[in-house]
Design a protein around this motif. Structure first.
Motif, PDB file in Angstrom:
ATOM      1  N   ALA A  42     -98.698  41.922  22.142  1.00 44.41           N
ATOM      2  CA  ALA A  42     -97.776  42.222  21.048  1.00 44.41           C
ATOM      3  C   ALA A  42     -97.677  43.727  20.809  1.00 44.41           C
ATOM      4  O   ALA A  42     -96.585  44.267  20.613  1.00 44.41           O
ATOM      5  CB  ALA A  42     -98.225  41.506  19.775  1.00 44.41           C
ATOM      6  N   LEU A  44     -98.826  40.605  13.376  1.00 44.07           N
ATOM      7  CA  LEU A  44     -99.371  40.085  12.117  1.00 44.07           C
ATOM      8  C   LEU A  44     -99.866  38.649  12.225  1.00 44.07           C
ATOM      9  O   LEU A  44    -100.630  38.197  11.376  1.00 44.07           O
ATOM     10  CB  LEU A  44     -98.327  40.195  11.007  1.00 44.07           C
ATOM     11  N   GLN A  45     -99.466  37.957  13.266  1.00 42.25           N
ATOM     12  CA  GLN A  45     -99.970  36.602  13.490  1.00 42.25           C
ATOM     13  C   GLN A  45    -101.487  36.614  13.683  1.00 42.25           C
ATOM     14  O   GLN A  45    -102.164  35.653  13.375  1.00 42.25           O
ATOM     15  CB  GLN A  45     -99.279  35.998  14.711  1.00 42.25           C
ATOM     16  N   HIS A  46    -102.017  37.725  14.193  1.00 41.97           N
ATOM     17  CA  HIS A  46    -103.449  37.821  14.496  1.00 41.97           C
ATOM     18  C   HIS A  46    -104.207  38.871  13.686  1.00 41.97           C
ATOM     19  O   HIS A  46    -105.419  38.765  13.540  1.00 41.97           O
ATOM     20  CB  HIS A  46    -103.644  38.122  15.983  1.00 41.97           C
ATOM     21  N   ALA A  51    -103.599  38.446  23.217  1.00 42.38           N
ATOM     22  CA  ALA A  51    -102.358  38.208  22.478  1.00 42.38           C
ATOM     23  C   ALA A  51    -101.992  39.429  21.636  1.00 42.38           C
ATOM     24  O   ALA A  51    -100.824  39.835  21.579  1.00 42.38           O
ATOM     25  CB  ALA A  51    -102.490  36.965  21.600  1.00 42.38           C
ATOM     26  N   ILE A  52    -103.006  40.016  20.985  1.00 41.39           N
ATOM     27  CA  ILE A  52    -102.761  41.218  20.184  1.00 41.39           C
ATOM     28  C   ILE A  52    -102.285  42.353  21.090  1.00 41.39           C
ATOM     29  O   ILE A  52    -101.308  43.047  20.786  1.00 41.39           O
ATOM     30  CB  ILE A  52    -104.028  41.641  19.420  1.00 41.39           C
ATOM     31  N   VAL A  80    -107.367  35.946  21.827  1.00 42.07           N
ATOM     32  CA  VAL A  80    -106.761  36.623  20.683  1.00 42.07           C
ATOM     33  C   VAL A  80    -106.566  38.098  21.018  1.00 42.07           C
ATOM     34  O   VAL A  80    -105.512  38.671  20.746  1.00 42.07           O
ATOM     35  CB  VAL A  80    -107.627  36.446  19.408  1.00 42.07           C
ATOM     36  N   ASN A  93     -94.160  43.884  12.692  1.00 43.21           N
ATOM     37  CA  ASN A  93     -93.963  42.952  13.797  1.00 43.21           C
ATOM     38  C   ASN A  93     -94.722  41.648  13.555  1.00 43.21           C
ATOM     39  O   ASN A  93     -95.951  41.650  13.478  1.00 43.21           O
ATOM     40  CB  ASN A  93     -94.418  43.601  15.101  1.00 43.21           C
ATOM     41  N   PRO A  94     -94.008  40.519  13.476  1.00 43.43           N
ATOM     42  CA  PRO A  94     -94.659  39.235  13.215  1.00 43.43           C
ATOM     43  C   PRO A  94     -95.673  38.825  14.290  1.00 43.43           C
ATOM     44  O   PRO A  94     -96.677  38.186  13.970  1.00 43.43           O
ATOM     45  CB  PRO A  94     -93.495  38.238  13.166  1.00 43.43           C
ATOM     46  N   ALA A  95     -95.445  39.187  15.548  1.00 42.70           N
ATOM     47  CA  ALA A  95     -96.383  38.807  16.609  1.00 42.70           C
ATOM     48  C   ALA A  95     -97.725  39.504  16.422  1.00 42.70           C
ATOM     49  O   ALA A  95     -98.776  38.918  16.706  1.00 42.70           O
ATOM     50  CB  ALA A  95     -95.799  39.133  17.981  1.00 42.70           C
TER      51      ALA A  95
END
Length: 141
Positions: free
Chosen positions: A88, A23-25, A84-85, A81, A19-21
């Motif tokens: 996601a 992996l963004q963090h 956000a994690i 952060v 999942n890119p969302a």
């Protein structure tokens, strides 16, 4: 199939890494099974699970309930952060991940709770996500 809790950890980790969302963090190597505190942050740790074998199903299958905790760790000043994690992770795990060699017959939506850091000397944001699934698999002959 491998032991049910390990099978669940494997598919949950694969769903998170895919999942890119997420992996963004969180770097993929920081999404792992193990002890509850992550050394590298931000991190997601899949803690050891509880397995209850529920019995047999037709065709030589076994059914078990697996309850697991997924821990989100970030430095304390990274609360945005952490949130956000968590968002996601909750979105990824809204529905059961696909199993290989087993079927997930029942999947509870994840539950999130924010907890204080258990070590007062540390300053980490810590979210715990409860997971519950009922797995069914055929026993190899």
């Amino acid at each position: 199939m491998i032991e049910p809790s390990l099978a669940l950890q494997t598919v949950v980790r694969a769903a998170l890494i895919g999942n890119p969302a997420v992996l963004q963090h969180v770097a993929p190597e920081n999404i792992r099974a193990g002890s509850i505190r992550s050394v590298n942050m931000p991190g997601i740790v899949l803690a050891p699970a509880r397995v209850e074998v529920m019995g047999r199903a037709s065709g030589g299958q076994i059914v078990a309930e697996v309850r697991a905790m997924l821990h989100i760790w970030t430095v304390q000043d990274g609360s945005e952060v952490a949130q956000a994690i968590a968002g996601a992770v909750l979105a990824v795990l809204m529905d059961a991940p696909a199993g290989q060699g087993f079927t997930i017959d029942d999947w509870d939506r994840p539950e999130l709770v924010w907890m204080p850091d258990p070590d007062p000397a540390q300053s980490c944001a810590h979210g715990a996500v409860a997971l519950r699934a009922v797995l069914r698999w055929r026993v190899a002959a």
